[in-house]
Motif scaffolding. Structure first.
Motif, PDB file in Angstrom:
ATOM      1  N   ARG A 144       0.841  -1.182   0.000  1.00  0.00           N
ATOM      2  CA  ARG A 144       0.000   0.000   0.000  1.00  0.00           C
ATOM      3  C   ARG A 144       0.889   1.250   0.000  1.00  0.00           C
ATOM      4  NH1 ARG A 144      -3.433  -2.824  -1.286  1.00  0.00           N
ATOM      5  NH2 ARG A 144      -5.534  -3.149  -0.452  1.00  0.00           N
ATOM      6  N   GLY A 145       0.349   2.308  -0.552  1.00  0.00           N
ATOM      7  CA  GLY A 145       1.076   3.569  -0.546  1.00  0.00           C
ATOM      8  C   GLY A 145       1.775   3.827  -1.870  1.00  0.00           C
ATOM      9  N   LYS A 146       1.598   5.033  -2.378  1.00  0.00           N
ATOM     10  CA  LYS A 146       2.181   5.389  -3.665  1.00  0.00           C
ATOM     11  C   LYS A 146       3.703   5.296  -3.656  1.00  0.00           C
ATOM     12  CE  LYS A 146       1.871   9.065  -7.117  1.00  0.00           C
ATOM     13  NZ  LYS A 146       1.277  10.393  -7.456  1.00  0.00           N
ATOM     14  N   ASP A 147       4.322   5.758  -2.591  1.00  0.00           N
ATOM     15  CA  ASP A 147       5.780   5.737  -2.515  1.00  0.00           C
ATOM     16  C   ASP A 147       6.313   4.303  -2.468  1.00  0.00           C
ATOM     17  OD1 ASP A 147       5.751   8.477  -2.545  1.00  0.00           O
ATOM     18  OD2 ASP A 147       5.880   8.672  -0.356  1.00  0.00           O
ATOM     19  N   ARG A 154      -1.049   4.915  -7.916  1.00  0.00           N
ATOM     20  CA  ARG A 154      -1.869   5.633  -6.949  1.00  0.00           C
ATOM     21  C   ARG A 154      -1.686   5.008  -5.574  1.00  0.00           C
ATOM     22  NH1 ARG A 154      -7.453   6.285 -10.550  1.00  0.00           N
ATOM     23  NH2 ARG A 154      -6.415   7.161 -12.429  1.00  0.00           N
ATOM     24  N   GLU A 155      -2.389   5.536  -4.591  1.00  0.00           N
ATOM     25  CA  GLU A 155      -2.223   5.052  -3.222  1.00  0.00           C
ATOM     26  C   GLU A 155      -2.637   3.585  -3.081  1.00  0.00           C
ATOM     27  OE1 GLU A 155      -0.818   6.367  -0.620  1.00  0.00           O
ATOM     28  OE2 GLU A 155      -0.319   8.227  -1.662  1.00  0.00           O
ATOM     29  N   GLU A 156      -3.691   3.169  -3.776  1.00  0.00           N
ATOM     30  CA  GLU A 156      -4.183   1.805  -3.615  1.00  0.00           C
ATOM     31  C   GLU A 156      -4.334   1.072  -4.944  1.00  0.00           C
ATOM     32  OE1 GLU A 156      -7.771   1.899  -1.409  1.00  0.00           O
ATOM     33  OE2 GLU A 156      -6.844   2.628   0.442  1.00  0.00           O
TER      34      GLU A 156
END
Length: 505
Positions: free
Chosen positions: A342-345, A368-370
């Motif tokens: 999870r998480g864009k980074d 994207r984030e998810e």
């Protein structure tokens, strides 16, 4: 005359002496009979191995073979006319190097298991004597190389030269430096050495350079050696662009008389020749090798060769890399779908680990984030593919003119206009049209490729406009129209298409 060996015994019987034959030993042979006779006399018999003690059994065969070969080559006279301890030690070291390469200290230990010390007269030599002999040899290097050149080089002959390196342990060698390490020993100091040979690969001269010396900087010294020391007035140098750079040719070799070279062009120079129309794919229709000249390379003959098998191999390698990278990215997406990422980074960091740097431009990512999606797309590759498709279609026009199935400048112009049109794309081609002949070349490849891709996209935009105006609709009709365009240009794999009943992206 018949001889028989009989084993007989005597005995008394009734006061009389009688004799009896125990066995007939004739079939055993004279040697066995004599052995039996000695045993009966009381002689002791034992195996030979028990009678002698083996103190030393040095190896001899391989040493003798190497020594005979060195004698036939006149190796001793090559080192020096008169025999001396230093010459004997050098000969012994060369023989030992052939039989079992190792350090000088290990050499003096190893060769005492052979007959080498006795044959070469170096039984009392230690490692210090061997190093002193190497100093003696270094003083005679120039004379030895001159003798080798007289043996193996000739006027108008071919001379081969290349540079290699060896990593170095220690820090006191003045030539040791960090450079391009060919041994794969990263972080090690090294020394470079260049070897000059005849066409068979027989060594003639060797030079040692600092470990950070470039290949091209070592070549002028070799040319001076050949022309000045060895009196070779005409020679040919063979090497790749790592050895024979264009700068070296223009600033040094071109000024020398009697020096020729065989090398290859870099991709930038080849592309420039293709953009100027000097080299065209059509030239390889009936032959895969041809020679030509060009003003950018005065005094040189250029030879062009097309290797279709190599092109297939490179295309297969590229496809394999793309497929492997796609599989790795699919695994990343599966990890995200399972909720383990999870998480864009974090997603971007994971993607950066699996995609090679040289393939990063081949993919478009939506992170994207998810969620995470990607597709393979390369605008430069699509542009080049579109240009190659246009060139292939123009080659068909040229072959039609050669076969006389298409004649007349008007008919040729009409056919060419069907391929490239009359707008911006046509400006990037140069055409020579006659009633019975047709040639073309790309003026600037990058600009022509971009224009070809732009032309293709304009055609797709026109289809989109027709759909919006209601000329036709439905995924089947739109797919057929779009397919005709992208398949005509052979670039379907470079586009990601989403077709709907009322339009497409």
């Amino acid at each position: 005359l018949y001889r028989a060996h009989l084993l007989r015994r005597s005995f008394r019987e009734g006061g009389k002496v009688k004799k009896e034959t125990v066995a007939n030993l004739t079939a055993l042979g004279d040697e066995i009979v004599e052995l039996i006779r000695g045993v009966l006399r009381g002689n002791q018999v034992a195996p030979v191995a028990e009678l002698f003690e083996s103190i030393r059994s040095p190896h001899h065969g391989q040493v003798h073979a190497v020594r005979i070969a060195m004698q036939r080559l006149g190796f001793d006279k090559l080192l020096g006319a008169a025999r001396c301890p230093q010459r004997d030690r050098v000969e012994a070291m060369v023989a030992a190097r052939i039989l079992e390469p190792c350090s000088k200290l290990a050499t003096t230990r190893w060769w005492h298991n052979t007959t080498l010390p006795e044959l070469f007269g170096v039984a009392d030599a230690d490692e210090d004597d061997l190093y002193a002999a190497m100093d003696w040899l270094l003083e005679r290097q120039a004379g030895i190389e001159k003798k080798l050149a007289a043996r193996h080089l000739k006027q108008g002959g071919l001379v081969l030269y290349d540079l290699s390196s060896s990593y170095f342990e220690g820090v006191t060698c003045p030539l040791a430096a960090r450079g391009h390490n060919r041994d794969g020993k990263t972080g090690k100091l090294q020394v470079n050495y260049g070897l000059l040979t005849d066409p068979r690969g027989c060594p003639v001269a060797v030079s040692v350079f600092a470990g950070n010396t470039a290949d091209t900087k070592t070549l002028p010294a070799q040319v001076d050696t050949l022309k000045n020391r060895f009196a070779i007035h005409s020679l040919v140098l063979v090497g790749d662009r790592g050895m024979l750079s264009q700068t070296l040719i223009d600033n040094d070799l071109r000024e020398r008389d009697g020096v020729d070279w065989i090398t290859a062009l870099k991709s930038a120079s080849i592309r420039k020749l293709m953009e100027g129309g000097t080299v065209q794919l059509g030239l390889f229709d009936e032959r895969n090798l041809f020679a030509f000249t060009h003003p950018d390379f005065p005094g040189e003959r250029l030879v062009a060769c097309r290797n279709p098998e190599l092109a297939k191999l490179r295309a297969h390698k590229r496809r394999s890399l793309l497929e492997a990278t796609t599989q790795a990215l699919t695994k990343v997406r599966a990890t995200l779908l399972r909720g383990r990422l999870r998480g864009k980074d974090k997603i971007a960091a994971r993607v950066g680990k699996v995609i090679p740097k040289n393939l990063a431009g081949q993919f478009v990512f939506d992170i994207r984030e998810e969620s995470f999606s990607f597709h393979v797309v390369n605008q430069a590759a699509a542009a080049n593919a579109a240009l190659e498709s246009l060139c292939t279609r123009l080659e068909r026009v040229r072959r039609a003119v050669e076969r006389a199935t298409l004649q007349g400048t008007d008919a040729i112009q009409v056919r060419v206009r069907r391929v490239v049109g009359s707008g911006k794309l046509a400006q990037h081609f140069g055409f020579e049209m006659q009633d019975d002949g047709f040639r073309f070349h790309v003026v600037h490849r990058d600009a022509a490729a971009s224009a070809a891709l732009e032309s293709l996209c304009n055609q797709l935009e026109a289809i989109g406009a027709e759909v919006r105006f209601g000329t036709y609709g439905g995924t089947d009709q739109i797919g057929v129209r779009v397919g005709k365009v992208v398949n005509q240009y052979k670039v379907a794999k470079h586009f990601v298409l989403t077709i709907r009943d009322d339009g497409f992206d």
